[in-house]
Design an enzyme around this catalytic site. Structure first.
Site, PDB file in Angstrom:
ATOM      1  N   GLY A 100       2.452  -7.306  -1.097  1.00 40.51           N
ATOM      2  CA  GLY A 100       2.109  -8.588  -0.279  1.00 40.51           C
ATOM      3  C   GLY A 100       2.502  -8.251   1.433  1.00 40.51           C
ATOM      4  N   ARG A 101       3.478  -7.445   1.400  1.00 44.95           N
ATOM      5  CA  ARG A 101       3.837  -6.844   2.931  1.00 44.95           C
ATOM      6  C   ARG A 101       3.604  -5.520   3.295  1.00 44.95           C
ATOM      7  NH1 ARG A 101       9.429  -9.109   4.995  1.00 44.95           N
ATOM      8  NH2 ARG A 101      10.132  -8.810   2.748  1.00 44.95           N
ATOM      9  N   GLY A 134       2.307 -11.460   5.357  1.00 43.13           N
ATOM     10  CA  GLY A 134       2.290 -10.019   5.123  1.00 43.13           C
ATOM     11  C   GLY A 134       3.073  -9.533   6.411  1.00 43.13           C
ATOM     12  N   ASP A 268       9.026  -5.818 -10.716  1.00 40.82           N
ATOM     13  CA  ASP A 268       8.131  -5.265  -9.923  1.00 40.82           C
ATOM     14  C   ASP A 268       9.025  -4.721  -8.801  1.00 40.82           C
ATOM     15  OD1 ASP A 268       8.760  -8.122  -9.698  1.00 40.82           O
ATOM     16  OD2 ASP A 268       8.175  -7.699  -7.227  1.00 40.82           O
ATOM     17  N   ASP A 278      12.571  -1.375  -2.410  1.00 43.79           N
ATOM     18  CA  ASP A 278      12.352  -2.681  -2.002  1.00 43.79           C
ATOM     19  C   ASP A 278      13.831  -3.404  -1.419  1.00 43.79           C
ATOM     20  OD1 ASP A 278       9.860  -2.715  -2.064  1.00 43.79           O
ATOM     21  OD2 ASP A 278       9.756  -3.968  -3.810  1.00 43.79           O
TER      22      ASP A 278
END
Length: 513
Positions: A100-101, A134, A268, A278
């Site tokens: 998403g980013r 984003g 995820d 992340d």
């Protein structure tokens, strides 16, 4: 930089959506969508990791490379894309998620032929942005940039950071999700990894019953990243799952060794290669607390608390096992493999603690010793890192309060000091059971107990200063984190000052962090 050497093997091998359509949507039957970064008119470089650039084969930076670092004016050989994956978030199936980013620039080979994936984080919306923009802010970008490099130098498997830039625009964020959105400086990180593939990529294909692509992805990953697997047929997939389980367990043990709390261990966010990936609402453990979670979103359940990271990773592996079942088709094997995870993890965990204490081997009585130590740490609010630093050099002939008060976030009264004295007596008895000298024992401790960790209050200070255009602390932290087992910058090695106890960003953070 040698950006002309960047290639795209992933998009050449798997089905994708080549429309470059940024509309947020489901993209069934594909593993990626091509998408262009939005571009920024007034970017500014904050920092470039020249050592990493050399290691991965990009070479030296010059001022013309700024456009690449923010995704502007890209050459034809770079065809950006974002990948689709699914996952379980806080224990619940979330369906399709995706980058998403993050937007991939592609992959580059270094002089020895090792491949590294390169991606922008904060370069604009993708089909997988889930009603978000984003973009990224300086606050979260700086945290990921510094912490991923800190973890690398601590010896923990991790993604890494190549550059940090301001985008020249403001981004609106509600940092604590409390209805107070504010404008913050926009930023973009270029991050790297051998692979950014996650458990969620396999979950997505399995959930969609795209079993041919699932098999193709598994074969691709084994061939590229698991050279130790030489078996054929179904046994290959079994070996694949067991390798992932071992890498994941080893990663958790490393997190416990240095006191890292991820904060949002959704499937995820789990790397198929056993990397730390992340960096959001993470924290380094300060006052020891097995129930500590740095993530406001994780309260009150504390699913991802420090003491639960091992069992959470096992739960996540159960979900990966379900995803790979169409290839393995052996429930008994998967069940046995997952049940043995705990045995492997706890043995590795306890051997790691032995090294932190300077023990040359794990013996039967150590389990009770570790349990008692944990109780002492939690009761006396001992700083996890500083406690071991003091333990290297403590002297029972000297005043214990003067040696341990600066390690505790509480007040050490006579009762507390007696408990410390009793523990140290037991510790000395245990040290006498070593087959190595005390000098060798201390060396073992120094190799496994960092002197410097990147505490959230330091990051908070650094963010404030950098937001005001001051980069001195940033540079000092970047220098210190490269030698975490040495006392490079003593002023960064103390416990968290009281004034930062209840400030958001210093102890608790949100997923927006």
């Amino acid at each position: 930089m040698n950006i002309e050497h960047i290639k795209h093997p992933f998009t050449e091998f798997f089905p994708g959506d080549f429309s470059k359509n940024p509309m947020q949507r489901n993209t069934p039957k594909v593993l990626f969508s091509t998408i262009d970064p939005i571009g920024f008119d007034h970017p500014k470089l904050i920092h470039f990791n020249s050592n990493l650039a050399d290691e991965i084969g990009l070479g030296k930076y010059d001022q013309n490379d700024l456009n690449f670092l923010v995704g502007n004016l890209l050459p034809e050989n770079i065809q950006p894309y974002a990948t689709a994956y699914a996952g379980h978030q806080f224990g619940n199936w979330a369906g399709q998620l995706g980058d998403g980013r993050a937007i991939f620039a592609g992959e580059i080979l270094n002089h020895s032929g090792k491949a590294t994936e390169i991606q922008w984080k904060g370069a604009g919306a993708t089909p997988y942005s889930r009603h978000a923009d984003g973009r990224a802010v300086l606050r979260s970008s700086l945290r990921e940039y510094l912490m991923s490099e800190a973890m690398f130098h601590l010896g923990v498997p991790t993604t890494r950071a190549l550059s940090l830039c301001l985008t020249g625009e403001d981004v609106i964020r509600d940092v604590m999700y409390n209805g107070n959105p504010q404008a913050e400086k926009g930023a973009i990180v270029v991050r790297t990894a051998e692979s950014f593939l996650r458990f969620g990529h396999f979950e997505l294909l399995s959930a969609q019953q795209e079993y041919n692509t699932l098999e193709k992805l598994t074969e691709y990953v084994i061939e590229r990243y698991f050279p130790e697997i030489t078996s054929d047929g179904v046994q290959k997939y079994k070996d694949f799952f067991e390798n992932i389980s071992k890498r994941t367990a080893d990663l958790m043990v490393e997190w416990y060794r240095v006191g890292f709390v991820h904060g949002v261990m959704n499937t995820d966010n789990m790397s198929i290669l056993g990397l730390t990936i992340d960096y959001g609402p993470y924290s380094m453990m300060e006052e020891y607390d097995l129930n500590f979670t740095p993530n406001t979103t994780d309260i009150p359940g504390k699913r991802y608390a420090f003491g639960k990271q091992g069992q959470t990773s096992q739960w996540n592996l159960w979900q990966l096992a379900n995803a790979l079942h169409p290839l393995i088709k052996d429930e008994k094997f998967l069940e046995n493999s997952l049940n043995s995870f705990g045995t492997y993890f706890w043995e590795a965990h306890d051997k790691m603690l032995c090294k932190k204490f300077g023990f040359d081997q794990l013996i039967e009585e150590d389990e009770e010793f570790f349990t008692n130590w944990q109780g002492l740490m939690q009761e006396l609010q001992m700083d996890y890192t500083l406690f071991f630093n003091v333990l290297e050099t403590f002297n029972v002939e000297k005043d214990l309060k003067s040696q341990f008060q600066d390690v505790s976030y509480g007040i050490l009264d006579d009762k507390s000091l007696t408990k410390i004295e009793n523990f140290l007596s037991i510790y000395k008895i245990r040290l006498n059971k070593n087959k190595i000298s005390r000098d060798s024992s201390i060396l073992l401790m120094r190799e496994n107990n960092p002197k410097f960790i990147l505490r959230n209050y330091l990051l908070y200070q650094c963010i404030e200063e950098l937001d005001n255009g001051q980069s001195e602390m940033f540079n000092q932290l970047f220098h210190a984190l490269q030698k975490p087992y040495e006392e490079v910058t003593p002023k960064f090695s103390g416990k968290r000052p009281i004034k930062y106890d209840n400030i958001p960003g210093c102890s608790m953070l949100s997923c927006s962090s």
